[in-house]
Design a protein around this motif. Structure first.
Motif, PDB file in Angstrom:
ATOM      1  N   CYS A  11       1.798  -3.475  -2.104  1.00 49.77           N
ATOM      2  CA  CYS A  11       2.093  -3.165  -3.512  1.00 49.77           C
ATOM      3  C   CYS A  11       2.908  -1.879  -3.616  1.00 49.77           C
ATOM      4  N   PRO A  12       4.100  -1.919  -4.202  1.00 55.78           N
ATOM      5  CA  PRO A  12       4.940  -0.713  -4.286  1.00 55.78           C
ATOM      6  C   PRO A  12       4.381   0.361  -5.203  1.00 55.78           C
ATOM      7  N   ASP A  13       3.424   0.009  -6.054  1.00 57.80           N
ATOM      8  CA  ASP A  13       2.872   0.978  -7.003  1.00 57.80           C
ATOM      9  C   ASP A  13       1.699   1.756  -6.426  1.00 57.80           C
ATOM     10  N   LEU A  14       1.184   1.341  -5.267  1.00 55.56           N
ATOM     11  CA  LEU A  14       0.006   1.961  -4.675  1.00 55.56           C
ATOM     12  C   LEU A  14       0.347   2.658  -3.360  1.00 55.56           C
ATOM     13  N   ILE A  15      -0.435   3.676  -3.039  1.00 56.79           N
ATOM     14  CA  ILE A  15      -0.275   4.383  -1.775  1.00 56.79           C
ATOM     15  C   ILE A  15      -1.642   4.553  -1.126  1.00 56.79           C
ATOM     16  N   VAL A  16      -1.641   4.760   0.168  1.00 59.29           N
ATOM     17  CA  VAL A  16      -2.859   5.045   0.918  1.00 59.29           C
ATOM     18  C   VAL A  16      -2.692   6.418   1.553  1.00 59.29           C
TER      19      VAL A  16
ATOM     20  N   ASN B 296      14.042  -3.566 -21.805  1.00 57.36           N
ATOM     21  CA  ASN B 296      14.109  -3.108 -20.422  1.00 57.36           C
ATOM     22  C   ASN B 296      12.785  -3.274 -19.683  1.00 57.36           C
ATOM     23  N   CYS B 297      11.911  -4.082 -20.232  1.00 60.98           N
ATOM     24  CA  CYS B 297      10.598  -4.249 -19.616  1.00 60.98           C
ATOM     25  C   CYS B 297      10.744  -4.933 -18.261  1.00 60.98           C
ATOM     26  N   PRO B 298      10.106  -4.404 -17.210  1.00 62.67           N
ATOM     27  CA  PRO B 298      10.253  -4.991 -15.882  1.00 62.67           C
ATOM     28  C   PRO B 298       9.656  -6.387 -15.815  1.00 62.67           C
ATOM     29  N   ASP B 299      10.121  -7.160 -14.811  1.00 65.06           N
ATOM     30  CA  ASP B 299       9.651  -8.535 -14.667  1.00 65.06           C
ATOM     31  C   ASP B 299       8.184  -8.590 -14.274  1.00 65.06           C
ATOM     32  N   ARG B 300       7.707  -7.573 -13.578  1.00 68.10           N
ATOM     33  CA  ARG B 300       6.317  -7.577 -13.150  1.00 68.10           C
ATOM     34  C   ARG B 300       5.569  -6.444 -13.848  1.00 68.10           C
ATOM     35  N   ALA B 301       4.263  -6.604 -13.973  1.00 67.55           N
ATOM     36  CA  ALA B 301       3.443  -5.550 -14.555  1.00 67.55           C
ATOM     37  C   ALA B 301       3.259  -4.431 -13.536  1.00 67.55           C
ATOM     38  N   ILE B 302       3.232  -3.202 -14.016  1.00 71.99           N
ATOM     39  CA  ILE B 302       2.998  -2.056 -13.143  1.00 71.99           C
ATOM     40  C   ILE B 302       1.514  -1.993 -12.821  1.00 71.99           C
ATOM     41  N   ARG B 303       1.208  -1.848 -11.546  1.00 76.77           N
ATOM     42  CA  ARG B 303      -0.191  -1.804 -11.107  1.00 76.77           C
ATOM     43  C   ARG B 303      -0.788  -0.449 -11.467  1.00 76.77           C
ATOM     44  N   THR B 304      -1.951  -0.479 -12.083  1.00 74.29           N
ATOM     45  CA  THR B 304      -2.646   0.748 -12.469  1.00 74.29           C
ATOM     46  C   THR B 304      -4.019   0.807 -11.809  1.00 74.29           C
ATOM     47  N   LEU B 305      -4.553   2.024 -11.713  1.00 77.82           N
ATOM     48  CA  LEU B 305      -5.914   2.247 -11.228  1.00 77.82           C
ATOM     49  C   LEU B 305      -6.551   3.316 -12.096  1.00 77.82           C
ATOM     50  N   ASN B 306      -7.862   3.252 -12.225  1.00 75.44           N
ATOM     51  CA  ASN B 306      -8.576   4.292 -12.953  1.00 75.44           C
ATOM     52  C   ASN B 306      -8.454   5.610 -12.182  1.00 75.44           C
ATOM     53  N   PRO B 307      -7.773   6.630 -12.738  1.00 70.85           N
ATOM     54  CA  PRO B 307      -7.556   7.868 -11.988  1.00 70.85           C
ATOM     55  C   PRO B 307      -8.820   8.684 -11.745  1.00 70.85           C
ATOM     56  N   PHE B 308      -9.913   8.320 -12.400  1.00 70.03           N
ATOM     57  CA  PHE B 308     -11.177   9.029 -12.203  1.00 70.03           C
ATOM     58  C   PHE B 308     -12.063   8.359 -11.153  1.00 70.03           C
TER      59      PHE B 308
ATOM     60  N   SER C 121     -12.172   3.562   6.438  1.00 71.11           N
ATOM     61  CA  SER C 121     -11.057   3.482   7.375  1.00 71.11           C
ATOM     62  C   SER C 121      -9.908   2.726   6.729  1.00 71.11           C
ATOM     63  N   LYS C 122      -8.712   2.957   7.197  1.00 74.65           N
ATOM     64  CA  LYS C 122      -7.563   2.211   6.674  1.00 74.65           C
ATOM     65  C   LYS C 122      -7.671   0.726   7.020  1.00 74.65           C
ATOM     66  N   LEU C 123      -8.500   0.404   8.024  1.00 81.86           N
ATOM     67  CA  LEU C 123      -8.716  -0.998   8.377  1.00 81.86           C
ATOM     68  C   LEU C 123      -9.450  -1.755   7.279  1.00 81.86           C
ATOM     69  N   ASP C 124     -10.141  -1.011   6.404  1.00 79.59           N
ATOM     70  CA  ASP C 124     -10.891  -1.635   5.308  1.00 79.59           C
ATOM     71  C   ASP C 124     -10.038  -1.825   4.050  1.00 79.59           C
ATOM     72  N   VAL C 125      -8.835  -1.289   4.053  1.00 83.40           N
ATOM     73  CA  VAL C 125      -7.973  -1.383   2.876  1.00 83.40           C
ATOM     74  C   VAL C 125      -7.445  -2.811   2.738  1.00 83.40           C
ATOM     75  N   PRO C 126      -7.598  -3.435   1.564  1.00 86.77           N
ATOM     76  CA  PRO C 126      -7.105  -4.806   1.378  1.00 86.77           C
ATOM     77  C   PRO C 126      -5.605  -4.912   1.653  1.00 86.77           C
ATOM     78  N   SER C 127      -5.174  -6.029   2.190  1.00 90.96           N
ATOM     79  CA  SER C 127      -3.771  -6.218   2.566  1.00 90.96           C
ATOM     80  C   SER C 127      -2.833  -6.110   1.374  1.00 90.96           C
ATOM     81  N   GLU C 128      -3.314  -6.517   0.186  1.00 90.65           N
ATOM     82  CA  GLU C 128      -2.433  -6.470  -0.986  1.00 90.65           C
ATOM     83  C   GLU C 128      -2.114  -5.035  -1.401  1.00 90.65           C
TER      84      GLU C 128
END
Length: 262
Positions: A149-154, A119-131, A138-145
């Motif tokens: 990305c459905p795994d990330l939020i701002v 059941n492994c998804p076709d794409r890798a789940i995006r992770t970030l260091n939680p620490f 500003s949100k204007l500085d946030v990269p477009s990707e």
């Protein structure tokens, strides 16, 4: 002798639930740690303790036939469900924080996906260091990707700062037993492990209302309080025990909450 079964998806590092289990065993309860969703033993009480932000569907089906399952009604704690989420067109102009939609940097979900061969998804789940979640002026500085990305939020970066410390409030609970406080850190990504101060605070009624609305029997809610404004940050059902030595008496107190369900 009452029997308590803790339902897990896999073995994990030592967590607060393990301390609870040791305490309950010392009180005479029979405590069973059950891995998986099949052949769950008959018990007086079940505790769904799966270290994932979204409970897998097979576990959701398995618990439907069980009479009483703690945290059996809160099956999705992704931040998009309840957090303050920004979009590129949002009018907010202050500093922002990029986090994963799932808890703890998305690592539990990524590990679970790798463990499910068929059941492994076709794409890798995006992770970030939680620490060290990235902070932008500003949100204007946030990269477009990030926005795509459905795994990330701002989110707005709202941490309360007093002198040289950033503060986050927390609410720990098990049944009717509860305590609340706030921790301060020089690191803007405030964690118990990097905090320099921990002090009790009065719990706002709104935070207890959030808990009731979420139908969560035990766990922790992190929030920010800025004057009269209160913002929910995270909901945690599977607390780690990295700093548990400093909170032994508090967790022994919370463990008594099991009697509210038996």
């Amino acid at each position: 002798m009452k029997k308590i079964t803790v339902i897990r998806s896999a073995r994990s590092s030592y967590q607060v639930i393990d301390l609870y289990c040791n305490i309950w065993s010392s009180w005479g309860f029979e405590v069973i740690n059950h891995i998986g969703c099949r052949d769950i033993p008959e018990s007086d009480l079940y505790i769904l303790h799966i270290d994932l932000s979204v409970i897998p569907s097979d576990f959701c089906e398995a618990i439907k036939s069980l009479p009483r399952v703690l945290n059996g009604d809160i099956l999705d704690i992704r931040k998009k469900r309840f957090g303050l989420i920004l979009k590129p067109e949002s009018p907010y102009t202050g500093p922002v924080l990029v986090k994963t939609n799932c808890n703890y940097g998305g690592f539990p979900e990524a590990a679970y996906a790798r463990s499910q061969n068929s059941n492994c998804p076709d794409r890798a789940i995006r992770t970030l260091n939680p620490f060290s979640y990235p902070i932008f002026k500003s949100k204007l500085d946030v990269p477009s990707e990030v926005w795509s990305c459905p795994d990330l939020i701002v989110q707005p970066f709202l941490n309360t700062k007093e002198k040289n410390l950033y503060f986050v409030n927390y609410y720990d609970f098990f049944g009717a037993k509860e305590f609340s406080g706030r921790i301060g850190s020089r690191n803007p990504i405030v964690k118990f492990s990097n905090s320099q101060i921990d002090e009790p605070v009065k719990l706002p009624k709104l935070v207890r209302h959030w808990r009731k609305k979420l139908k969560i029997d035990y766990g922790r809610i992190d929030y920010i309080q800025q004057g009269e404004n209160i913002f929910l940050l995270d909901v945690n059902k599977t607390e780690g025990a990295g700093d548990i030595a400093n909170y032994m008496d508090d967790y022994k107190f919370l463990a008594e909450g099991i009697y509210d369900f038996l």
